[in-house]
Design an enzyme around this catalytic site. Sequence first.
Site, PDB file in Angstrom:
ATOM      1  N   GLY A   1       0.838  -1.202   0.000  1.00  0.00           N
ATOM      2  CA  GLY A   1       0.000   0.000   0.000  1.00  0.00           C
ATOM      3  C   GLY A   1       0.873   1.252   0.000  1.00  0.00           C
ATOM      4  O   GLY A   1       1.824   1.334   0.766  1.00  0.00           O
TER       5      GLY A   1
ATOM      6  N   ARG B   1       1.143  -5.140  -5.208  1.00  0.00           N
ATOM      7  CA  ARG B   1       1.416  -6.329  -4.396  1.00  0.00           C
ATOM      8  C   ARG B   1       1.530  -7.478  -5.387  1.00  0.00           C
ATOM      9  O   ARG B   1       0.526  -8.033  -5.813  1.00  0.00           O
ATOM     10  CB  ARG B   1       0.281  -6.564  -3.388  1.00  0.00           C
TER      11      ARG B   1
ATOM     12  N   ASP C   1       5.406  -4.918   5.932  1.00  0.00           N
ATOM     13  CA  ASP C   1       5.920  -6.251   6.259  1.00  0.00           C
ATOM     14  C   ASP C   1       5.880  -7.220   5.077  1.00  0.00           C
ATOM     15  O   ASP C   1       6.786  -8.052   4.931  1.00  0.00           O
ATOM     16  CB  ASP C   1       5.213  -6.834   7.501  1.00  0.00           C
TER      17      ASP C   1
ATOM     18  N   THR D   1       4.499   2.680   5.400  1.00  0.00           N
ATOM     19  CA  THR D   1       3.098   2.245   5.459  1.00  0.00           C
ATOM     20  C   THR D   1       2.362   3.180   6.408  1.00  0.00           C
ATOM     21  O   THR D   1       2.945   3.629   7.394  1.00  0.00           O
ATOM     22  CB  THR D   1       2.945   0.789   5.954  1.00  0.00           C
TER      23      THR D   1
ATOM     24  N   ASP E   1       0.151   2.249   8.347  1.00  0.00           N
ATOM     25  CA  ASP E   1      -0.344   1.463   9.491  1.00  0.00           C
ATOM     26  C   ASP E   1       0.529   1.554  10.745  1.00  0.00           C
ATOM     27  O   ASP E   1       0.047   1.268  11.845  1.00  0.00           O
ATOM     28  CB  ASP E   1      -0.474  -0.014   9.104  1.00  0.00           C
TER      29      ASP E   1
ATOM     30  N   ASP F   1       2.708  -0.460  11.743  1.00  0.00           N
ATOM     31  CA  ASP F   1       2.704  -1.762  12.414  1.00  0.00           C
ATOM     32  C   ASP F   1       4.014  -2.532  12.227  1.00  0.00           C
ATOM     33  O   ASP F   1       4.005  -3.750  12.082  1.00  0.00           O
ATOM     34  CB  ASP F   1       1.529  -2.602  11.896  1.00  0.00           C
TER      35      ASP F   1
ATOM     36  N   ARG G   1      -5.280  -2.072   8.940  1.00  0.00           N
ATOM     37  CA  ARG G   1      -5.280  -3.538   8.793  1.00  0.00           C
ATOM     38  C   ARG G   1      -5.516  -4.197  10.152  1.00  0.00           C
ATOM     39  O   ARG G   1      -6.543  -3.936  10.766  1.00  0.00           O
ATOM     40  CB  ARG G   1      -3.966  -4.007   8.161  1.00  0.00           C
TER      41      ARG G   1
HETATM   42  O1  F6P Z   1      -1.372  -1.323   4.601  1.00  0.00           O
HETATM   43  C1  F6P Z   1      -1.964  -0.116   4.249  1.00  0.00           C
HETATM   44  C2  F6P Z   1      -3.440  -0.288   4.049  1.00  0.00           C
HETATM   45  O2  F6P Z   1      -3.988   0.958   3.668  1.00  0.00           O
HETATM   46  C3  F6P Z   1      -4.205  -0.878   5.234  1.00  0.00           C
HETATM   47  O3  F6P Z   1      -4.458   0.066   6.237  1.00  0.00           O
HETATM   48  C4  F6P Z   1      -5.442  -1.420   4.561  1.00  0.00           C
HETATM   49  O4  F6P Z   1      -5.999  -2.476   5.298  1.00  0.00           O
HETATM   50  C5  F6P Z   1      -4.922  -1.892   3.234  1.00  0.00           C
HETATM   51  O5  F6P Z   1      -3.701  -1.217   3.001  1.00  0.00           O
HETATM   52  C6  F6P Z   1      -5.852  -1.657   2.066  1.00  0.00           C
HETATM   53  O6  F6P Z   1      -5.272  -2.196   0.943  1.00  0.00           O
HETATM   54  P1  F6P Z   1      -5.821  -1.956  -0.526  1.00  0.00           P
HETATM   55  O7  F6P Z   1      -5.437  -0.580  -0.960  1.00  0.00           O
HETATM   56  O8  F6P Z   1      -5.154  -3.001  -1.351  1.00  0.00           O
HETATM   57  O9  F6P Z   1      -7.303  -2.094  -0.460  1.00  0.00           O
END
Ligand code: F6P
Length: 328
Positions: free
Chosen positions: A15, A76, A107, A130, A132, A134, A176
């Site tokens: 992300g 990804r 991660d 990120t 997050d 985390d 997340r």
């Molecule tokens: O890891 C960053 C994040 O924005 C999380 O907070 C969220 O759960 C996820 O990515 C959403 O991913 P995507 O953009 O693939 O929907």
Amino acid sequence: MNKTIKRIGVLTSGGDSPGMNAAIRAVARACAYYKVECVGFYRGFQGMIDGDYVAMDARSVRNIISRGGTILKSARSKEFLTSEGRKKAADSLKEAKIDAMILIGGDGTFRGGKVFSEEHNIPVIGVPGTIDNDIFGTNYTIGYDTALNTVVEAIDKIRDTASSHNRLFFVEVMGRDAGFIALNSGVGAGAEEILIPEEDLGLERLLASLERSRRSGKTSSIVVVSEGDKTGKNVFELAAYVTENLPDYDSKVTVLGHIQRGGSPSCFDRVLASRLCVKAVELLLDGKRDLMVGLVNNQIESCTLESALKEKHDINKDLLRISDILST
Ligand code: F6P
């Protein structure tokens, strides 16, 4: 200085987060400063597999420090999860004469980078990017501070309308499986309740707390709900449950979503990205590998990718206590 490193690749993966461009800029400029070549790969690991890259000098990263998103794009890559995909990526790095990689992401990015480095003996350094927050080994990840400010600004606006209409708002934020964004934005925005995956508040306690708020004279309330929280399965079911049990409340749900990932990075994130990425280049030139750079007590440090992946960045649960006291 390690003379075997002449060409460093950089990519952004997973992300996106505000400050990734500041990070790319810092990698390209530090490479130029130390007179090594820099190459940017597009769409994360997928660009490595496809040999999709661009040479970057100090001038190719002009005026990007203030821009959200990532000029290298992000993805990804499913193919990189396979050993065939990683072999293709290693072959394309060899062809492009890349000696080491700097991986900016979370991660998932580090997990892929670690396996890749072990399988193909290519040095990698991880940079935590990120929203997050985390990641173990750093107090802050690139983009988290900007995301917090975006969330607080949004909740301030929701508070205006909540208060005009005497409403209860459930605001779902990202993160997340981690509650960093919810916890800190909740305290920063003065939320009445904060629901995070790390702490099970329970539905009954939530009802009792909202009831108490009402009796104490509050006419509107904000509940910040982390997307990973399971108190009510999801934010809509949670709101429905509360409305059923506290029918006097007029409840609304706002899911903030991807707005949290965009926007111009805060000064904090720009400085963090700059510091981390200069260090990432310097570690490679010092012959170090398979590390992650991080900010610990305002010092730039590094830890192994293995520990960054294995250990857990704990939230500060004392913030829940602070929030309880201040939402009286
Ligand atoms: O890891 C960053 C994040 O924005 C999380 O907070 C969220 O759960 C996820 O990515 C959403 O991913 P995507 O953009 O693939 O929907």
